[in-house]
Structure formats: structure tokens, C-alpha cells
Design an enzyme around this catalytic site. Structure first.
Site, PDB file in Angstrom:
ATOM      1  N   SER A 191       0.843  -1.139  -0.175  1.00 39.37           N
ATOM      2  CA  SER A 191       0.121  -0.090   0.000  1.00 39.37           C
ATOM      3  C   SER A 191       0.845   1.434   0.026  1.00 39.37           C
ATOM      4  CB  SER A 191      -0.895  -0.058   1.414  1.00 39.37           C
ATOM      5  OG  SER A 191      -1.869   1.028   1.042  1.00 39.37           O
TER       6      SER A 191
ATOM      7  N   ASP B  51      -2.504   6.486  -3.520  1.00 45.50           N
ATOM      8  CA  ASP B  51      -1.462   5.940  -2.670  1.00 45.50           C
ATOM      9  C   ASP B  51      -1.014   4.555  -3.659  1.00 45.50           C
ATOM     10  OD1 ASP B  51      -3.434   3.886  -2.524  1.00 45.50           O
ATOM     11  OD2 ASP B  51      -2.733   3.529  -0.202  1.00 45.50           O
TER      12      ASP B  51
ATOM     13  N   ASP C 229      -1.148   1.395  -3.918  1.00 45.51           N
ATOM     14  CA  ASP C 229      -1.976   0.525  -4.465  1.00 45.51           C
ATOM     15  C   ASP C 229      -3.172   1.102  -5.181  1.00 45.51           C
ATOM     16  OD1 ASP C 229      -2.798   0.744  -1.965  1.00 45.51           O
ATOM     17  OD2 ASP C 229      -3.610  -1.341  -1.876  1.00 45.51           O
TER      18      ASP C 229
ATOM     19  N   ASP D 203      -5.993   2.249  -3.419  1.00 45.33           N
ATOM     20  CA  ASP D 203      -7.046   2.263  -2.649  1.00 45.33           C
ATOM     21  C   ASP D 203      -7.571   3.318  -1.739  1.00 45.33           C
ATOM     22  OD1 ASP D 203      -5.516   1.712  -0.605  1.00 45.33           O
ATOM     23  OD2 ASP D 203      -6.276  -0.189   0.104  1.00 45.33           O
TER      24      ASP D 203
END
Length: 448
Positions: A101, A240, A242, A244
Site C-alpha cells: 500500500s 497511494d 496500490d 485504494d
């Protein structure tokens, strides 16, 4: 059952430090395959962000799954919510995300989605942990799993994102700066917003395997603020690593977090009779959000910090909208997990419908001053013992006494990094920054 590997958001750590090692990932892939295996062929999707270690772990997971007799579909670099969506549309038994992440490239992790695009149930994770203790055995050669690459995965997800706003909504005339954090949205987000008509420029769009989240993205918005102002953009959108999470920047360079985004979407859907209940925030959600929603007669509930807990409370209440101040927004009427691109699109659709700027849409929405200090822990620090320290509890009580009923304090260990997060929130006349720094100093003194 106490867990050895799974945390609140999968398995995460520093690459090369157990269990974030290739041998463990091979065994993990096998264990997942054994737990999910059933009569007939089982299929699992694997996607990743742009970390260099993703290649290594992708290969290891693929090998383990194949040894368990599971077919693998490789998606390549894709945002986490894309993997949730594609797991559903491909009718796979699970989706695996290789990502840490918003963490730096030195870290990596694994998280899972079930066949319906939700987080794996606790009992499934527990069964996987049990299987990890068993010896690895390979199925008969004729039953080994096969692997294929899904070359059109980006296009499928781009079209899904575009479908989440009405056809009549065009972004023509809007000038947008995207910050893709050199992460998984770099080849997705620009196409989505351009194809909907916006004029798009990009920062953080050149991943090299080592630069994900480095001074860019939703955790480092300074570069986006500067780009929005220098390029005369209408707004900026930061994801960010990833994809999400999402944060926004208005035309004046003012940063808007998840509380601002939740407020805008909740007010809009409530006004159109489409909200479907209330809103779930977290213990970190600002006082101002709760007060603004209350003024609109929108129920509001706080969950523990973490998207898993937000999703649990949404499901329990039968509600659709929730999220975190960090920008993890769940639009349950559209997606099964937090989706940065989809959440940003919902705000842009509101701007187009109302014919207003971000600043004007948020006029009158006031948040209480909030200070957040992250204290990085020394290696081997016992978080439980630190949080239970009598001196730290006394320091917290002292700050709470100063705040009275005009503020609050929250100390919590991060679920994804070796940090203690210190948050102090209060009325404008209170020195929340100074109080937060004071508490952070107390935390640091415990392991100096």
C-alpha cells in the site's frame, strides 16, 4: 485462535525478513490453494503494485498455487480495487494482491479477496494459517495448475471506473493533476480521466520498482499541491501506491482528506435520496464530519481504524458509505472495497452536476483542528507493553484534562507500519499541535 501471520490487512513486512520471503510465499500460495481447492478446477487471480519485489513474490505464489492444483491468472500491475473487481467478473475463487500500500518499496505484503470481492473471512484466514504448518506436497503432474496472463485487465478496469458515473457527466473543461505515487494507478488513472474529457497532467507516473510512494502520492501531497498551483489546475487527485486511497487538492492548493470526501458524497447522495442509511467513519474521523452529518440528519457511526472494521459496520447496519480520514473510501453501492479512482470520480460528478468548484462545495463545512504525529518504533519494541505503560497513561490523562470536553486524544499502534500514531483534536483555540508533540515525546522517551 491467535494468528501468527495475518494482521488486519493481510500479511506485511520488510522484504527479506520472515515471512516476507520467497520461500514463505511459495508455501503460502500452496496453503491458499489447498484451502480453496474444490472439485473441478480452482482459479485464483494475482495482481501487484510496482515494487521490484513484486516479480519475485508473484513467481513464488504462482508456483505454490500450481503445486496445489490451482490455475492462476496473472494481472500484472493493477490497483487493489481492480483486483477485487476482476476477481468477481472472472468468477475466480480468490484474488491475491501483492502490495504494501502506502509503505516504501522496501516493504511488501499480501492480501486476499474472496470470490465476491470482499476481504477473506476470518475462518478462511485461520484455515490458511493451519495449512501453513503442514508439509508441502505436490498434486499429481496431470493436476498441476496452469498460469495465463490477462492482457486486457487494464482496459476492463478502466471501463468499469468510467461506468460509475452517469453517461451525461463529462469532465470536459476540467484541468486535473493526478499523482499516481509511481504506483499501481500509473497506467490506469490517466486514461480514465482523459477518456471522460478532462485535461490531465501527471506527477508520480514513472515507476521504476524503487520509487513507489517516495515523496509522492496521498501520503506526500506537497508535490501535488505545487503542481496544481503552478499549472493552474482546477484540482489535484493523489492516490497511494496500490490505489485504494485518495486525497484531493483544490485549486488554491488546499488539501482535502477522506473526511471531506465522505461529507461531499454523503450530502449529495442524501440530497438525492440515494444514501441508503448512514455513514461509517473511524475513531480518527474529525469532529466536524460527525457534526455536519448530524446537521443533515444522517446517522454516523465510528468503527475501529482499518477498512476491515469499516466494512464490518457497513454490513452490520446495511449501509453503503464509509471510510477513513486517510482517504480509504468505500462506496458500497459501486465497489466491494475502497477505490481511489471511483471515489474521486464521485466527487467530480458532484462538481459537474452542481457546476461548483471543490472550495465552494465545501463552503460551511468546518473541521476541528487535528494534529497527527507518527512515532516510529525501535526494532523489537513491545507495542503492547508500551501502550500499557503507566507513565504514558498518565501523560494521556494530563492532556485530556487540558482539553476537557473541547477535544480528544487517540493513541494507537499502526496496523501496517512500526509506528504509534498520536492524534489530538480540539477546538480552534487549543494548541493541538503542541499537545500532540508533547505526547509523542512521551512515547519516544519510553524506548530511548
Amino acid at each position: 485462535m491467535s494468528r501468527r501471520y495475518f494482521g488486519t490487512d493481510g500479511i506485511r513486512g520488510t522484504v527479506g525478513d520472515y515471512p516476507i520471503t520467497p520461500d514463505f510465499m511459495l508455501k503460502l500460495g500452496w496453503a491458499v490453494g489447498r484451502v480453496l481447492g474444490r472439485e473441478g478446477r480452482t482459479k485464483v487471480l494475482i495482481g501487484k503494485d510496482t515494487r521490484i519485489s513484486g516479480y519475485m513474490f508473484e513467481s513464488a505464489l504462482e508456483s505454490g498455487l500450481s503445486a496445489a492444483g490451482v490455475d492462476v491468472s496473472l494481472l500484472g500491475p493493477m490497483p487493489t480495487p481492480a483486483i477485487a473487481y476482476l476477481t468477481r467478473t472472472f468468477r475466480a475463487q480468490a484474488g491475491i494482491v501483492i502490495s504494501a500500500s502506502h509503505n516504501p518499496f522496501e516493504d511488501n505484503g499480501i492480501k486476499f479477496f474472496s470470490a465476491d470481492g470482499a476481504k477473506l473471512a476470518d475462518e478462511i484466514e485461520e484455515r490458511i494459517e493451519e495449512m501453513l504448518e503442514a508439509p508441502l506436497t505436490t498434486v499429481a503432474p496431470g493436476r498441476l495448475g496452469k498460469a495465463v496472463r490477462i492482457d486486457d485487465a487494464p482496459g476492463r478496469y478502466i471501463e468499469f471506473c468510467k461506468s460509475t458515473v452517469p453517461d451525461r457527466v463529462s469532465l470536459h473543461g476540467l484541468k486535473i493533476v493526478l499523482d499516481c505515487a509511481h504506483g499501481a494507478t500509473y497506467h490506469i488513472a490517466p486514461s480514465v480521466f482523459r477518456e471522460l474529457g478532462a485535461e490531465v497532467s501527471v506527477v508520480g507516473g514513472s515507476p521504476d520498482g524503487l520509487n513507489i510512494n517516495h515523496e509522492v502520492g496521498s501520503t506526500h501531497p506537497a508535490s501535488l499541491r505545487a503542481a496544481v498551483i503552478s499549472r493552474g489546475a482546477d484540482l489535484g487527485i493523489a492516490f497511494d501506491g496500490d490505489g485504494d486511497r485518495v486525497l484531493l487538492v483544490d485549486a488554491d492548493g488546499r488539501e482535502l482528506d477522506g473526511d471531506d470526501i465522505l461529507y461531499l458524497i454523503a450530502r449529495d447522495r442524501h440530497g438525492r435520496g440515494e444514501l441508503g442509511g448512514g455513514v461509517v467513519g473511524t475513531l480518527m474521523s474529525n469532529f466536524g464530519l460527525a457534526a455536519a452529518l448530524e446537521a443533515l440528519d444522517i446517522p454516523f457511526e465510528r468503527a475501529k481504524v482499518g477498512d476491515r472494521y469499516v466494512m464490518e459496520r457497513l454490513a452490520a447496519n446495511g449501509w453503503q458509505l464509509g471510510g477513513e480520514s486517510s482517504g480509504h473510501i468505500v462506496c458500497g453501492h459501486i465497489q466491494t472495497t475502497g477505490d481511489g479512482i471511483v471515489s474521486a470520480l464521485q466527487v467530480l460528478a458532484i462538481m459537474v452536476r452542481e457546476g461548483q468548484t471543490l472550495a465552494s462545495l465545501l463552503g460551511g463545512f468546518e473541521k476541528a483542528p487535528q494534529a497527527l504525529v507518527n512515532v516510529r518504533l525501535a526494532s523489537g519494541t513491545d507495542r503492547g507493553a508500551l501502550m500499557a505503560s503507566a507513565s504514558l497513561k498518565q501523560a494521556v490523562s494530563s492532556v485530556e484534562a487540558e482539553l476537557g470536553d473541547e477535544g480528544r486524544v487517540l493513541l494507537r499502534p499502526s496496523g501496517t507500519e512500526p509506528l504509534i500514531r498520536v492524534m489530538v483534536e480540539g477546538r480552534p483555540h487549543l494548541d493541538v499541535d503542541g499537545l500532540a508533540r508533547r505526547l509523542a515525546g512521551e512515547v519516544e522517551a519510553l524506548f530511548d
